[in-house]
Write an enzyme that holds these catalytic residues in place. Structure first.
Site, short mmCIF file in Angstrom:
data_model
loop_
_atom_site.label_atom_id
_atom_site.label_comp_id
_atom_site.label_asym_id
_atom_site.label_seq_id
_atom_site.Cartn_x
_atom_site.Cartn_y
_atom_site.Cartn_z
N GLY A 48 -0.75 -14.41 11.03
CA GLY A 48 -0.25 -15.54 11.79
C GLY A 48 1.24 -15.75 11.63
O GLY A 48 2.05 -15.29 12.45
N ARG A 49 1.65 -16.47 10.58
CA ARG A 49 3.06 -16.78 10.41
C ARG A 49 3.96 -15.55 10.43
O ARG A 49 5.07 -15.61 10.98
CB ARG A 49 3.25 -17.57 9.11
N ASN B 128 -11.60 -25.13 12.81
CA ASN B 128 -10.50 -26.06 12.53
C ASN B 128 -10.74 -27.50 12.94
O ASN B 128 -9.81 -28.25 13.20
CB ASN B 128 -9.20 -25.56 13.18
N TYR C 123 -12.18 -28.73 15.68
CA TYR C 123 -12.16 -29.07 17.10
C TYR C 123 -13.58 -29.24 17.64
O TYR C 123 -14.55 -29.24 16.88
CB TYR C 123 -11.33 -28.04 17.86
#
Length: 371
Positions: free
Chosen positions: A325-326, A186, A188
């Site tokens: 996830g969600r 992502n 990072y």
């Protein structure tokens, strides 16, 4: 369903997971202030979902310069370790398993989160157009602002950060976690070394693919040293995606090489973050099969999976575990809903980041009772 792929046990190192359902890391920005400490509310939130085969905590920053968003928890102070101990005790009391996701955001931060200091990265390249969440804008309200311009890390500074990862892994074990997951996805910090367009270094950490994977290699070994066991270490990658300003010129080659390296190191799992935005393309099946052939450990996939798609992936053999996830945000009883194919509740976007119990621990279970 007589033989449900989602509800078969799986060995993960010394752990036996009771099902193939993973709660993946999701930033919720509820850490106690000041101090960015995990708290009782977070312990309740994770315990509600402890029947997942595995929980991976929200991203947890390893050192002050690793922070990138307001109200996210850390794991580098005694108080932060104690805060996370509340969470792991609550999850274990419900029979759950939980890994800590260790996080250094690198350039995806803002100086207001870092005591006025500049963020750091593989290279002095600002992530133009990428915003981060801070506690107070000019008008004093929380909101998103452009990530600050970073400084390129020196080799000595890289060694310090590798040491911070090692210490964070030790802290996680002290806090009662069953293992750790490195956030190398992502956009990072670790991703900023891996992807070619974010890394313009000309030393041992840049240019060639071998050099761009060096930081990943060193951090993975540090986490193994910190936990004392390669099977207590997982790695999250986001192949074939362009997230938060990171992009690679040859992503298939790069990420198959990363998987080969991680297999040789012997980490317990790779956690693949697929593109999950609306109308996002599916990751090619050919790549998933190549990944399975390259990496001998457990493979977790996350990215808009339904129960049906998850079962198909496990049955096909290219996935061992599936992360939702969600759905886990709004369904504390997601495991039970998947077991009986019940409809899923939808989360409230306005309560995802920051706040209190509303939108965190108050979602009802199927019978309408509190979770």
């Amino acid at each position: 369903m007589k033989h449900d792929p989602l509800f078969q046990p799986l060995k993960l190192g010394s752990l036996t997971l009771t099902n193939r359902i993973v709660m993946p890391p999701m930033t919720r920005s509820r850490a106690s202030q000041p101090g960015d400490e995990a708290n009782d509310l977070m312990a309740e939130y994770y315990a509600q979902r402890a029947d997942a085969g595995l929980i991976v905590s929200e991203g947890t920053y390893i050192a002050p310069l690793g922070k990138g968003y307001a109200w996210t928890p850390g794991i580098h102070t005694p108080a932060q370790i104690e805060g996370w101990r509340k969470v792991t005790k609550a999850v274990h009391a419900k029979g759950g398993r939980i890994f800590a996701q260790l996080w250094h955001v690198g350039r995806l931060s803002h100086s207001s989160l870092l005591g006025g200091k500049q963020p750091v990265s593989s290279s002095a390249l600002q992530a133009i157009g990428v915003n981060v969440f801070i506690a107070g804008n000019e008008d004093g309200t929380p909101g998103f602002v452009q990530a600050s311009e970073p400084l390129a890390l020196s080799v000595d500074q890289i060694r310090v950060i590798v040491g911070q990862y090692r210490t964070a892994a030790r802290n996680a074990i002290e806090a009662g976690f069953d293992g750790v997951e490195l956030h190398a996805a992502n956009g990072y910090l670790v991703n900023q070394f891996i992807d070619s367009n974010a890394n313009t270094r000309t030393d041992a950490y840049g240019r060639s693919l071998e050099n761009r994977l060096r930081f990943l290699d060193e951090v993975a070994h540090a986490l193994i040293e910190g936990t004392g066991d390669a099977q207590r270490v997982g790695i999250r990658l986001a192949p074939l995606t362009t997230l938060n300003g990171c992009e690679d010129a040859e992503p298939t080659t790069t990420y198959l090489a990363a998987a080969k390296l991680l297999g040789e190191i012997g980490v317990a799992y790779i956690h693949i973050a697929e593109a999950d935005w609306d109308d996002a393309p599916h990751m090619p099946l050919e790549f998933k099969r190549k990944l399975r052939a390259t990496y001998p450990g457990v493979l977790i996939y996350a990215g808009r999976y339904t129960g049906e798609r998850a079962r198909d992936a496990i049955e096909a053999g290219w996935a061992d575990l599936i992360a939702f996830g969600r759905p886990f945000v709004a369904n504390p009883d997601l495991v039970q809903r998947l077991r009986i194919n019940a409809p899923l509740a939808q989360h409230h976007r306005e309560t995802l980041f920051g706040g209190g119990a509303k939108g965190l621990t108050d979602y009802p279970v199927l019978d309408g009772a509190a979770a």
